[in-house]
Design a protein around this motif. Structure first.
Motif, PDB file in Angstrom:
ATOM      1  N   ILE A  71      51.296  38.526  38.787  1.00 31.76           N
ATOM      2  CA  ILE A  71      50.503  39.599  38.185  1.00 31.76           C
ATOM      3  C   ILE A  71      49.011  39.319  38.246  1.00 31.76           C
ATOM      4  O   ILE A  71      48.215  40.200  37.936  1.00 31.76           O
ATOM      5  CB  ILE A  71      50.931  39.893  36.727  1.00 31.76           C
ATOM      6  CG1 ILE A  71      50.654  38.705  35.819  1.00 31.76           C
ATOM      7  CG2 ILE A  71      52.378  40.335  36.670  1.00 31.76           C
ATOM      8  CD1 ILE A  71      50.738  39.021  34.341  1.00 31.76           C
ATOM      9  N   ASN A  72      48.596  38.100  38.610  1.00 32.78           N
ATOM     10  CA  ASN A  72      47.165  37.819  38.724  1.00 32.78           C
ATOM     11  C   ASN A  72      46.606  38.460  39.993  1.00 32.78           C
ATOM     12  O   ASN A  72      47.343  38.765  40.927  1.00 32.78           O
ATOM     13  CB  ASN A  72      46.864  36.320  38.674  1.00 32.78           C
ATOM     14  CG  ASN A  72      47.686  35.492  39.632  1.00 32.78           C
ATOM     15  OD1 ASN A  72      48.907  35.435  39.513  1.00 32.78           O
ATOM     16  ND2 ASN A  72      47.030  34.838  40.568  1.00 32.78           N
ATOM     17  N   THR A  73      45.294  38.678  40.025  1.00 28.59           N
ATOM     18  CA  THR A  73      44.653  39.363  41.146  1.00 28.59           C
ATOM     19  C   THR A  73      44.816  38.578  42.445  1.00 28.59           C
ATOM     20  O   THR A  73      44.989  37.360  42.433  1.00 28.59           O
ATOM     21  CB  THR A  73      43.135  39.545  40.912  1.00 28.59           C
ATOM     22  OG1 THR A  73      42.527  38.257  40.854  1.00 28.59           O
ATOM     23  CG2 THR A  73      42.847  40.338  39.673  1.00 28.59           C
ATOM     24  N   ALA A  74      44.712  39.296  43.549  1.00 28.66           N
ATOM     25  CA  ALA A  74      44.787  38.649  44.860  1.00 28.66           C
ATOM     26  C   ALA A  74      43.690  37.602  45.014  1.00 28.66           C
ATOM     27  O   ALA A  74      43.911  36.544  45.603  1.00 28.66           O
ATOM     28  CB  ALA A  74      44.694  39.697  45.965  1.00 28.66           C
ATOM     29  N   ALA A  75      42.505  37.875  44.455  1.00 27.97           N
ATOM     30  CA  ALA A  75      41.389  36.936  44.569  1.00 27.97           C
ATOM     31  C   ALA A  75      41.691  35.613  43.873  1.00 27.97           C
ATOM     32  O   ALA A  75      41.205  34.566  44.282  1.00 27.97           O
ATOM     33  CB  ALA A  75      40.117  37.549  43.998  1.00 27.97           C
ATOM     34  N   ASN A 100      39.175  30.260  41.327  1.00 32.04           N
ATOM     35  CA  ASN A 100      38.740  30.661  42.652  1.00 32.04           C
ATOM     36  C   ASN A 100      37.217  30.749  42.641  1.00 32.04           C
ATOM     37  O   ASN A 100      36.647  31.656  42.059  1.00 32.04           O
ATOM     38  CB  ASN A 100      39.343  32.022  43.030  1.00 32.04           C
ATOM     39  CG  ASN A 100      38.851  32.508  44.371  1.00 32.04           C
ATOM     40  OD1 ASN A 100      38.682  31.724  45.298  1.00 32.04           O
ATOM     41  ND2 ASN A 100      38.618  33.797  44.485  1.00 32.04           N
ATOM     42  N   GLY A 101      36.555  29.777  43.221  1.00 33.84           N
ATOM     43  CA  GLY A 101      35.100  29.798  43.304  1.00 33.84           C
ATOM     44  C   GLY A 101      34.402  29.440  42.005  1.00 33.84           C
ATOM     45  O   GLY A 101      33.319  29.932  41.732  1.00 33.84           O
ATOM     46  N   GLY A 102      35.012  28.634  41.186  1.00 31.77           N
ATOM     47  CA  GLY A 102      34.412  28.231  39.916  1.00 31.77           C
ATOM     48  C   GLY A 102      35.420  28.320  38.794  1.00 31.77           C
ATOM     49  O   GLY A 102      36.612  28.439  39.023  1.00 31.77           O
ATOM     50  N   SER A 103      34.926  28.289  37.575  1.00 31.47           N
ATOM     51  CA  SER A 103      35.788  28.375  36.398  1.00 31.47           C
ATOM     52  C   SER A 103      35.613  29.743  35.760  1.00 31.47           C
ATOM     53  O   SER A 103      34.773  29.928  34.883  1.00 31.47           O
ATOM     54  CB  SER A 103      35.437  27.283  35.382  1.00 31.47           C
ATOM     55  OG  SER A 103      35.692  26.019  35.934  1.00 31.47           O
ATOM     56  N   GLY A 104      36.407  30.711  36.202  1.00 28.99           N
ATOM     57  CA  GLY A 104      36.339  32.055  35.655  1.00 28.99           C
ATOM     58  C   GLY A 104      37.498  32.334  34.720  1.00 28.99           C
ATOM     59  O   GLY A 104      38.440  31.553  34.621  1.00 28.99           O
ATOM     60  N   VAL A 105      37.410  33.450  34.011  1.00 26.98           N
ATOM     61  CA  VAL A 105      38.484  33.890  33.130  1.00 26.98           C
ATOM     62  C   VAL A 105      38.784  35.346  33.433  1.00 26.98           C
ATOM     63  O   VAL A 105      37.899  36.110  33.835  1.00 26.98           O
ATOM     64  CB  VAL A 105      38.116  33.696  31.639  1.00 26.98           C
ATOM     65  CG1 VAL A 105      37.923  32.228  31.327  1.00 26.98           C
ATOM     66  CG2 VAL A 105      36.879  34.467  31.247  1.00 26.98           C
ATOM     67  N   ARG A 106      40.052  35.742  33.255  1.00 27.58           N
ATOM     68  CA  ARG A 106      40.476  37.114  33.544  1.00 27.58           C
ATOM     69  C   ARG A 106      41.506  37.545  32.512  1.00 27.58           C
ATOM     70  O   ARG A 106      42.161  36.711  31.902  1.00 27.58           O
ATOM     71  CB  ARG A 106      41.057  37.223  34.939  1.00 27.58           C
ATOM     72  CG  ARG A 106      40.052  36.830  36.034  1.00 27.58           C
ATOM     73  CD  ARG A 106      40.498  37.255  37.399  1.00 27.58           C
ATOM     74  NE  ARG A 106      40.512  38.689  37.553  1.00 27.58           N
ATOM     75  CZ  ARG A 106      39.459  39.436  37.916  1.00 27.58           C
ATOM     76  NH1 ARG A 106      38.296  38.878  38.146  1.00 27.58           N
ATOM     77  NH2 ARG A 106      39.581  40.739  38.055  1.00 27.58           N
ATOM     78  N   ASP A 120      42.980  44.244  35.834  1.00 25.86           N
ATOM     79  CA  ASP A 120      42.756  42.802  35.788  1.00 25.86           C
ATOM     80  C   ASP A 120      41.261  42.590  35.914  1.00 25.86           C
ATOM     81  O   ASP A 120      40.694  42.745  36.979  1.00 25.86           O
ATOM     82  CB  ASP A 120      43.508  42.090  36.918  1.00 25.86           C
ATOM     83  CG  ASP A 120      43.529  40.577  36.728  1.00 25.86           C
ATOM     84  OD1 ASP A 120      42.515  40.012  36.297  1.00 25.86           O
ATOM     85  OD2 ASP A 120      44.564  39.976  37.031  1.00 25.86           O
ATOM     86  N   LYS A 121      40.631  42.275  34.801  1.00 24.42           N
ATOM     87  CA  LYS A 121      39.170  42.182  34.745  1.00 24.42           C
ATOM     88  C   LYS A 121      38.736  40.913  34.028  1.00 24.42           C
ATOM     89  O   LYS A 121      39.454  40.397  33.177  1.00 24.42           O
ATOM     90  CB  LYS A 121      38.602  43.375  33.963  1.00 24.42           C
ATOM     91  CG  LYS A 121      38.975  44.726  34.498  1.00 24.42           C
ATOM     92  CD  LYS A 121      37.934  45.232  35.392  1.00 24.42           C
ATOM     93  CE  LYS A 121      38.301  46.644  35.845  1.00 24.42           C
ATOM     94  NZ  LYS A 121      37.595  47.064  36.970  1.00 24.42           N
ATOM     95  N   PRO A 122      37.531  40.431  34.319  1.00 27.43           N
ATOM     96  CA  PRO A 122      36.985  39.328  33.524  1.00 27.43           C
ATOM     97  C   PRO A 122      36.476  39.867  32.186  1.00 27.43           C
ATOM     98  O   PRO A 122      35.877  40.944  32.148  1.00 27.43           O
ATOM     99  CB  PRO A 122      35.837  38.793  34.377  1.00 27.43           C
ATOM    100  CG  PRO A 122      35.455  39.926  35.264  1.00 27.43           C
ATOM    101  CD  PRO A 122      36.692  40.768  35.455  1.00 27.43           C
ATOM    102  N   PRO A 123      36.714  39.158  31.076  1.00 28.56           N
ATOM    103  CA  PRO A 123      36.179  39.600  29.791  1.00 28.56           C
ATOM    104  C   PRO A 123      34.724  39.168  29.588  1.00 28.56           C
ATOM    105  O   PRO A 123      34.181  39.303  28.506  1.00 28.56           O
ATOM    106  CB  PRO A 123      37.101  38.916  28.780  1.00 28.56           C
ATOM    107  CG  PRO A 123      37.514  37.664  29.464  1.00 28.56           C
ATOM    108  CD  PRO A 123      37.602  38.009  30.934  1.00 28.56           C
TER     109      PRO A 123
END
Length: 167
Positions: A71-75, A100-106, A120-123
């Motif tokens: 369920i997570n984004t393709a990216a 992916n490309g750093g420490s992000g949250v979604r 599916d978006k970053p908060p």
């Protein structure tokens, strides 16, 4: 009385070839349906899966969103970590870390009780430059169906191995 415990392996893999367990998180909705957010497939990259069951003691009672597709984004494919679940009023929210490309949250969102995840978006404003800690994303909902996220941002550890983390 809690003096002894028994392990029951009643949560099946979401799909063929998906290894679990890794990180697990569970929540019941108001109808008594148990929702799970699990991290799987980590030998070739970690992805997030969502499943439900009416009876957590029965292996065959589980159903996985999309027949067991991530369920997570393709990216974020292969780079997800620490799924955390919250349910409220037919909505299912799954927060996770995205490396992916750093420490992000979604946060992935289902508006149909977990049948599909269409949002599916970053908060926040995306990965924070210089973040060197696992964000450890956690989420919760309120009665209005709003979702709240908390996550950490930190720098390199001190010589003693301690990170300064801001939440």
């Amino acid at each position: 009385s809690g003096a002894s415990w028994t392990s029951q392996f009643t949560v099946p893999a979401p799909g063929s070839g998906v290894r679990i367990p890794s990180d697990w998180n569970f929540a019941y909705d108001s109808t008594g349906l148990l929702h799970a957010a699990v991290l799987g497939g980590c030998s070739t990259g970690c992805n997030v899966y969502h499943g439900t069951t009416t009876d957590p003691t029965l292996l065959g009672a589980w159903s996985w969103t999309g027949g067991g597709t991530k369920i997570n984004t393709a990216a974020s494919s292969g780079n997800a970590d620490q799924p955390w679940i919250a349910v409220q009023g037919g909505k299912v929210f799954v927060g996770y870390d995205d490396f992916n490309g750093g420490s992000g949250v979604r946060v992935a969102v289902s508006n149909d009780n977990g049948a599909t995840f269409t949002v599916d978006k970053p908060p926040n404003n995306g990965p924070v430059a210089g973040n060197l800690v696992n964000p450890g994303t956690r989420i919760a909902t309120n009665d209005a169906g709003m979702v709240f996220a908390i996550f950490g941002v930190g720098d390199a550890p001190s010589p003693a191995g301690v990170h300064n983390v801001t939440y």
